[in-house]
Design a protein around this motif. Structure first.
Motif, PDB file in Angstrom:
ATOM      1  N   ARG A  63       0.846  -1.204   0.000  1.00  0.00           N
ATOM      2  CA  ARG A  63       0.000   0.000   0.000  1.00  0.00           C
ATOM      3  C   ARG A  63       0.876   1.245   0.000  1.00  0.00           C
ATOM      4  O   ARG A  63       1.792   1.368   0.807  1.00  0.00           O
ATOM      5  CB  ARG A  63      -0.889   0.043   1.246  1.00  0.00           C
ATOM      6  CG  ARG A  63      -2.146  -0.776   1.174  1.00  0.00           C
ATOM      7  CD  ARG A  63      -3.075  -0.466   2.351  1.00  0.00           C
ATOM      8  NE  ARG A  63      -4.322  -1.205   2.251  1.00  0.00           N
ATOM      9  CZ  ARG A  63      -4.511  -2.431   2.724  1.00  0.00           C
ATOM     10  NH1 ARG A  63      -3.504  -3.045   3.318  1.00  0.00           N
ATOM     11  NH2 ARG A  63      -5.673  -3.045   2.594  1.00  0.00           N
ATOM     12  N   SER A  66      -1.061   6.252  -2.960  1.00  0.00           N
ATOM     13  CA  SER A  66      -2.145   6.037  -3.927  1.00  0.00           C
ATOM     14  C   SER A  66      -1.885   4.706  -4.607  1.00  0.00           C
ATOM     15  O   SER A  66      -0.754   4.199  -4.588  1.00  0.00           O
ATOM     16  CB  SER A  66      -2.182   7.162  -4.962  1.00  0.00           C
ATOM     17  OG  SER A  66      -1.028   7.084  -5.800  1.00  0.00           O
ATOM     18  N   ILE A  67      -2.918   4.142  -5.237  1.00  0.00           N
ATOM     19  CA  ILE A  67      -2.715   2.872  -5.949  1.00  0.00           C
ATOM     20  C   ILE A  67      -1.763   3.072  -7.121  1.00  0.00           C
ATOM     21  O   ILE A  67      -0.934   2.203  -7.425  1.00  0.00           O
ATOM     22  CB  ILE A  67      -4.065   2.252  -6.402  1.00  0.00           C
ATOM     23  CG1 ILE A  67      -3.847   0.851  -7.005  1.00  0.00           C
ATOM     24  CG2 ILE A  67      -4.800   3.163  -7.374  1.00  0.00           C
ATOM     25  CD1 ILE A  67      -3.295  -0.183  -6.038  1.00  0.00           C
ATOM     26  N   ASP A  68      -1.817   4.246  -7.758  1.00  0.00           N
ATOM     27  CA  ASP A  68      -0.906   4.515  -8.874  1.00  0.00           C
ATOM     28  C   ASP A  68       0.545   4.542  -8.406  1.00  0.00           C
ATOM     29  O   ASP A  68       1.445   4.056  -9.095  1.00  0.00           O
ATOM     30  CB  ASP A  68      -1.269   5.842  -9.554  1.00  0.00           C
ATOM     31  CG  ASP A  68      -2.580   5.758 -10.324  1.00  0.00           C
ATOM     32  OD1 ASP A  68      -2.992   4.625 -10.644  1.00  0.00           O
ATOM     33  OD2 ASP A  68      -3.192   6.810 -10.592  1.00  0.00           O
ATOM     34  N   PRO A  87      -8.962  -3.171 -11.571  1.00  0.00           N
ATOM     35  CA  PRO A  87      -9.192  -3.678 -10.214  1.00  0.00           C
ATOM     36  C   PRO A  87      -9.789  -5.091 -10.246  1.00  0.00           C
ATOM     37  O   PRO A  87     -10.680  -5.390 -11.051  1.00  0.00           O
ATOM     38  CB  PRO A  87     -10.177  -2.669  -9.622  1.00  0.00           C
ATOM     39  CG  PRO A  87      -9.882  -1.398 -10.351  1.00  0.00           C
ATOM     40  CD  PRO A  87      -9.553  -1.829 -11.755  1.00  0.00           C
ATOM     41  N   GLY A  88      -9.250  -5.965  -9.389  1.00  0.00           N
ATOM     42  CA  GLY A  88      -9.737  -7.339  -9.347  1.00  0.00           C
ATOM     43  C   GLY A  88      -9.133  -8.247 -10.394  1.00  0.00           C
ATOM     44  O   GLY A  88      -9.582  -9.381 -10.584  1.00  0.00           O
ATOM     45  N   ARG A 110      -4.414  -6.613  -8.475  1.00  0.00           N
ATOM     46  CA  ARG A 110      -4.727  -5.210  -8.185  1.00  0.00           C
ATOM     47  C   ARG A 110      -6.098  -5.119  -7.516  1.00  0.00           C
ATOM     48  O   ARG A 110      -7.089  -5.620  -8.046  1.00  0.00           O
ATOM     49  CB  ARG A 110      -4.736  -4.372  -9.460  1.00  0.00           C
ATOM     50  CG  ARG A 110      -5.153  -2.922  -9.180  1.00  0.00           C
ATOM     51  CD  ARG A 110      -5.244  -2.081 -10.417  1.00  0.00           C
ATOM     52  NE  ARG A 110      -5.777  -0.756 -10.075  1.00  0.00           N
ATOM     53  CZ  ARG A 110      -5.764   0.280 -10.888  1.00  0.00           C
ATOM     54  NH1 ARG A 110      -5.246   0.165 -12.103  1.00  0.00           N
ATOM     55  NH2 ARG A 110      -6.268   1.441 -10.510  1.00  0.00           N
ATOM     56  N   PHE A 111      -6.128  -4.485  -6.363  1.00  0.00           N
ATOM     57  CA  PHE A 111      -7.388  -4.113  -5.732  1.00  0.00           C
ATOM     58  C   PHE A 111      -7.498  -2.589  -5.770  1.00  0.00           C
ATOM     59  O   PHE A 111      -6.600  -1.901  -6.262  1.00  0.00           O
ATOM     60  CB  PHE A 111      -7.452  -4.669  -4.303  1.00  0.00           C
ATOM     61  CG  PHE A 111      -7.674  -6.158  -4.256  1.00  0.00           C
ATOM     62  CD1 PHE A 111      -8.940  -6.694  -4.481  1.00  0.00           C
ATOM     63  CD2 PHE A 111      -6.621  -7.034  -4.014  1.00  0.00           C
ATOM     64  CE1 PHE A 111      -9.150  -8.067  -4.465  1.00  0.00           C
ATOM     65  CE2 PHE A 111      -6.826  -8.408  -3.995  1.00  0.00           C
ATOM     66  CZ  PHE A 111      -8.092  -8.923  -4.216  1.00  0.00           C
ATOM     67  N   GLU A 112      -8.609  -2.065  -5.301  1.00  0.00           N
ATOM     68  CA  GLU A 112      -8.851  -0.623  -5.411  1.00  0.00           C
ATOM     69  C   GLU A 112      -7.758   0.208  -4.751  1.00  0.00           C
ATOM     70  O   GLU A 112      -7.320   1.221  -5.289  1.00  0.00           O
ATOM     71  CB  GLU A 112     -10.220  -0.258  -4.811  1.00  0.00           C
ATOM     72  CG  GLU A 112     -11.419  -0.783  -5.602  1.00  0.00           C
ATOM     73  CD  GLU A 112     -11.628  -0.047  -6.921  1.00  0.00           C
ATOM     74  OE1 GLU A 112     -10.958   0.976  -7.161  1.00  0.00           O
ATOM     75  OE2 GLU A 112     -12.481  -0.502  -7.709  1.00  0.00           O
ATOM     76  N   ASP A 113      -7.303  -0.231  -3.554  1.00  0.00           N
ATOM     77  CA  ASP A 113      -6.369   0.599  -2.796  1.00  0.00           C
ATOM     78  C   ASP A 113      -5.037  -0.071  -2.481  1.00  0.00           C
ATOM     79  O   ASP A 113      -4.217   0.486  -1.770  1.00  0.00           O
ATOM     80  CB  ASP A 113      -7.029   1.053  -1.481  1.00  0.00           C
ATOM     81  CG  ASP A 113      -7.333  -0.123  -0.559  1.00  0.00           C
ATOM     82  OD1 ASP A 113      -7.327  -1.278  -1.026  1.00  0.00           O
ATOM     83  OD2 ASP A 113      -7.578   0.115   0.644  1.00  0.00           O
ATOM     84  N   HIS A 114      -4.812  -1.287  -2.998  1.00  0.00           N
ATOM     85  CA  HIS A 114      -3.543  -1.964  -2.727  1.00  0.00           C
ATOM     86  C   HIS A 114      -3.268  -3.048  -3.755  1.00  0.00           C
ATOM     87  O   HIS A 114      -4.160  -3.410  -4.534  1.00  0.00           O
ATOM     88  CB  HIS A 114      -3.545  -2.570  -1.309  1.00  0.00           C
ATOM     89  CG  HIS A 114      -4.444  -3.742  -1.139  1.00  0.00           C
ATOM     90  ND1 HIS A 114      -5.802  -3.633  -0.944  1.00  0.00           N
ATOM     91  CD2 HIS A 114      -4.182  -5.085  -1.139  1.00  0.00           C
ATOM     92  CE1 HIS A 114      -6.346  -4.838  -0.827  1.00  0.00           C
ATOM     93  NE2 HIS A 114      -5.379  -5.731  -0.938  1.00  0.00           N
ATOM     94  N   ARG A 178     -11.636 -11.465  -5.951  1.00  0.00           N
ATOM     95  CA  ARG A 178     -12.639 -10.690  -5.213  1.00  0.00           C
ATOM     96  C   ARG A 178     -12.643 -11.149  -3.761  1.00  0.00           C
ATOM     97  O   ARG A 178     -12.113 -12.205  -3.428  1.00  0.00           O
ATOM     98  CB  ARG A 178     -14.026 -10.888  -5.820  1.00  0.00           C
ATOM     99  CG  ARG A 178     -14.475 -12.346  -5.902  1.00  0.00           C
ATOM    100  CD  ARG A 178     -15.935 -12.471  -6.259  1.00  0.00           C
ATOM    101  NE  ARG A 178     -16.759 -11.920  -5.177  1.00  0.00           N
ATOM    102  CZ  ARG A 178     -18.032 -11.588  -5.321  1.00  0.00           C
ATOM    103  NH1 ARG A 178     -18.637 -11.745  -6.480  1.00  0.00           N
ATOM    104  NH2 ARG A 178     -18.724 -11.120  -4.312  1.00  0.00           N
TER     105      ARG A 178
END
Length: 372
Positions: A63, A66-68, A87-88, A110-114, A178
């Motif tokens: 983490r 930002s995810i980027d 994401p996912g 890849r998830f939304e925030d990590h 997921r």
């Protein structure tokens, strides 16, 4: 009792209760086979469904601010196109060193925030040290350690079986992930695996791992499968085993893993050893990883010398054994690029005798990943 110096996964008691033969593997006491036996375990996975304990693998969450930023940081260490992941979604890639050698192969989700990363058991300590040394200070490395279990359910019947417990599993895409709940147990589930079959990998808290495994094993058609069949399944599928088929002396081009590197990453580089990889992409490697089919019934094991028909050494076997689905011995290894064409006759030096074989296309058993 097992060796007390070895680590145990959350499923250790379950393995012992089911009569598993336990062996040391990557510092863990792991089941190499159950009373069913390696051959039948292999064939059951190919025809129905097998449950594997892969909790010895390393699970890591990365983490950043930002995810980027997290993606950019990881892309500096791997040749995979992590930025292109929605994401996912999941990507297979590898850590490379400055000469393009492979430090480990890994799965990145890849998830939304990590980012969620799965690394090999035998490389965990080195990989974690590598991440700590190379990632920017603002990237948090959360190693789940022994607080998490990891189960792999593999085989053509897995979607039908798992959807009894989690209906939405059936519609998941290949290489997608997921979060979900199975019988009140929080899990992270991906449609992936390392057998060549359709299947799922399920990350679960250590305290719930035994109950989840027993719940899955209670489903009709599921058998517990050990490391022996896991190895023969991945070999037939033409999949690399780190420390054998790939290591720091092999690079992604000669290892036939260029499919893991996107057009953007090939052009831009920006990962360790990029100049070596780019040069080999342009001019071709001196050697290539290939499938080898020995004639007859004698398997060719790791480190078996490969010669051309004139007796010149052209390479070496890196993985080999009996392929139950293939119905005979199968192997992979590296040969000089000039001898890498499918159908090229070679000879294998087994116990001092030259045995006939040929370069063969992989996989030896067709991949049957979910295409929906």
């Amino acid at each position: 009792m097992g060796d007390t110096s070895l680590l145990r996964t959350p499923l250790y008691d379950l393995h012992v209760a089911r009569g598993a033969k336990m062996v040391p593997f990557a510092g863990y006491d792991m089941p190499v086979q159950y009373p069913l036996g390696v051959l039948k375990e292999h064939l059951h996975t190919r025809t129905c469904a097998g449950l594997f304990d892969v909790s010895h693998m390393g699970q890591v969450r990365l983490r950043g601010p930002s995810i980027d930023a997290t993606i950019q940081a990881l892309e500096a260490l791997v040749p995979g196109d992590i930025a292109a992941l929605a994401p996912g979604r999941i990507r297979y890639t590898m850590f490379t060193n400055d000469t393009g050698g492979i430090l480990d192969d890994l799965m990145v989700t890849r998830f939304e925030d990590h980012l969620y990363v799965v690394i090999n058991a035998g490389c965990k300590a080195d990989d974690l040290a590598h991440l700590k040394a190379k990632l920017p200070a603002d990237i948090t490395i959360d190693y789940l350690g022994d607080d998490a279990g990891l189960l792999a359910l593999q085989g053509p019947e897995t979607a039908d079986i798992l959807s009894r417990l989690l209906p939405e599993a059936a519609t998941m895409g290949f290489m997608s992930a997921r979060t979900a709940t199975i019988d009140g147990i929080p899990v992270q589930i991906s449609r992936s695996g390392y057998t060549g079959e359709d299947g799922y990998e399920i990350s679960v808290g250590a305290a719930d791992a035994d109950r989840l495994a027993r719940l899955i094993l209670a489903q009709e058609g599921v058998e517990a499968i050990g490391l022996g069949a896991r190895d023969s399944l991945r070999l037939e599928a033409g999949l690399c085993l780190y420390g054998h088929d790939i290591d720091t002396t092999t690079n992604p081009v000669e290892a036939a893993l260029t499919w893991t590197i996107s057009k953007r990453r090939k052009a831009e580089g920006g990962f360790p050893g990029a100049s070596v990889v780019q040069a080999q992409l342009a001019s071709g490697p001196a050697r290539r990883r290939v499938g080898i089919l020995p004639e007859g019934k004698a398997p060719a094991r790791e480190h078996t010398e490969i010669q051309d028909l004139s007796g010149n050494r052209i390479g070496e076997i890196t993985s080999g054994g009996f392929g139950p689905t293939a119905g005979g011995p199968v192997a992979m290894g590296y040969v000089d690029a000039g001898s890498a064409a499918v159908g090229t006759p070679v000879q294998l030096i087994v116990r001092g005798k030259a045995l006939p074989a040929k370069v063969a296309a992989m996989p030896f058993a067709p991949h049957r990943y979910f295409k929906g």
